[in-house]
Design an enzyme around this catalytic site. Structure first.
Site: not given
Ligand code: GUN
Length: 296
Positions: A54, A98, A121
């Site tokens: 990422k 995460q 997200d």
């Protein structure tokens, strides 16, 4: 029947990143780069690889990525405080926590703390509701990426039978919503589904996100289907494999994604796209550019 055509996620993701880098360049010229804060608590080996990628691809397109690495014993309070600070920071457009988080932390509580505008997200209840209610919001990256791969085939989706195997909030459930939005008839199967193949064999579009290596063999695939394999599993010999038995499905499908090189690179490309989209809330210059492009 001929072998399925491979859907090359690496190629499509690279094309998307190139487009994004041009957009980022224009945004930068008018102010600052879009920025992403990534929080990693603990040292889960897969998470560490994902996070590194990422960062790498953010840099490639010109997005400012900051990594917040926290020790595994970090408490809920510290994590909530950090998210509170990032929510308030005028220099941060996107926040990604995460997953999985260490088991002593209530992940739902942490996710719910993220400002929905910065929720790249698409996991906050606000954004989940937007997707369900067909409103503009942040959509989780993996299903967005799968949809791009499905659309890359050029096959019309309207009225097609789509089967999603999996019901996670990160992939299976938002995927089903996106397919419904495209006027597919959607069946959602999961780990408790009986006679799984009686459903998967009906699928013109089959998305498998169960996290179980080799769950869907060739027998479970309809002739001419589009098969999207979201699974990333490590075999005993160290190689990666998906949830679909690739060599078998290849004989029956019309289009199929490989693992690796299918869905994986697309997830990151969509994260970068969501970060640029989030920046429109905080950078007027980004908002203008995105609006101009939508109008053209
Ligand atoms: N862990 C595995 N995939 C993902 C993802 O897409 N987002 C987050 N936050 N964590 C993940």
């Amino acid at each position: 029947m001929a072998l399925a055509q491979l859907i090359d996620g690496r190629l499509i993701a690279a094309r998307l990143r190139k487009e994004l880098s041009e957009k980022v360049e224009k945004i930068k010229k008018r102010g600052r780069a879009p920025s992403l804060a990534v929080i990693l608590a603990g040292e889960d080996p897969s998470s560490m690889i994902y996070v590194r990628n990422k960062e790498k691809y953010s840099k490639e397109v010109g997005i400012e990525a900051s990594l917040y690495r926290l020790p595994v014993q970090t408490g809920e309070r510290a994590l909530l405080d950090l998210i509170g600070e990032l929510n308030e920071s005028p220099d941060v457009d996107g926040i990604l926590v995460q997953l999985p988080l260490p088991p002593h932390i209530n992940a739902q509580k942490i996710i719910e703390k993220i400002d929905p505008r910065k929720d790249v997200d698409g996991l906050t209840p606000w954004n989940q509701g937007c997707l369900m209610g067909r409103r503009e919001g942040m959509v989780p990256c993996t299903p967005l990426g799968c949809m791009e791969l499905i659309k890359s085939t050029g096959v019309s989706l309207e009225g097609k039978t789509a089967v999603v195997v999996g019901r996670s909030l990160l992939v299976g459930s938002p995927m089903a919503q996106l397919l419904l939005k495209e006027n597919c008839t959607v069946i959602q199967a999961h780990s408790k589904t009986k006679d799984l193949f009686s459903y998967t064999r009906q699928a013109d579009i089959l998305v498998v996100a169960a996290g179980r290596p080799g769950l869907v063999s060739g027998e479970g695939v309809k002739e001419g289907a589009i098969v999207i394999d979201v699974g990333i599993n490590r075999r005993e010999d160290g190689h990666l494999c998906g949830d679909v038995v690739f060599e078998e499905a290849l004989q029956k499908a019309a289009f199929i994604t490989p693992v690796p090189g299918g869905v994986g690179p697309m997830t990151i490309a969509m994260l970068l796209r969501n970060t640029v989209k989030a920046s429109a809330f905080f950078l007027p210059q980004s908002s203008d550019l995105i609006k101009l492009e939508e109008e053209s």
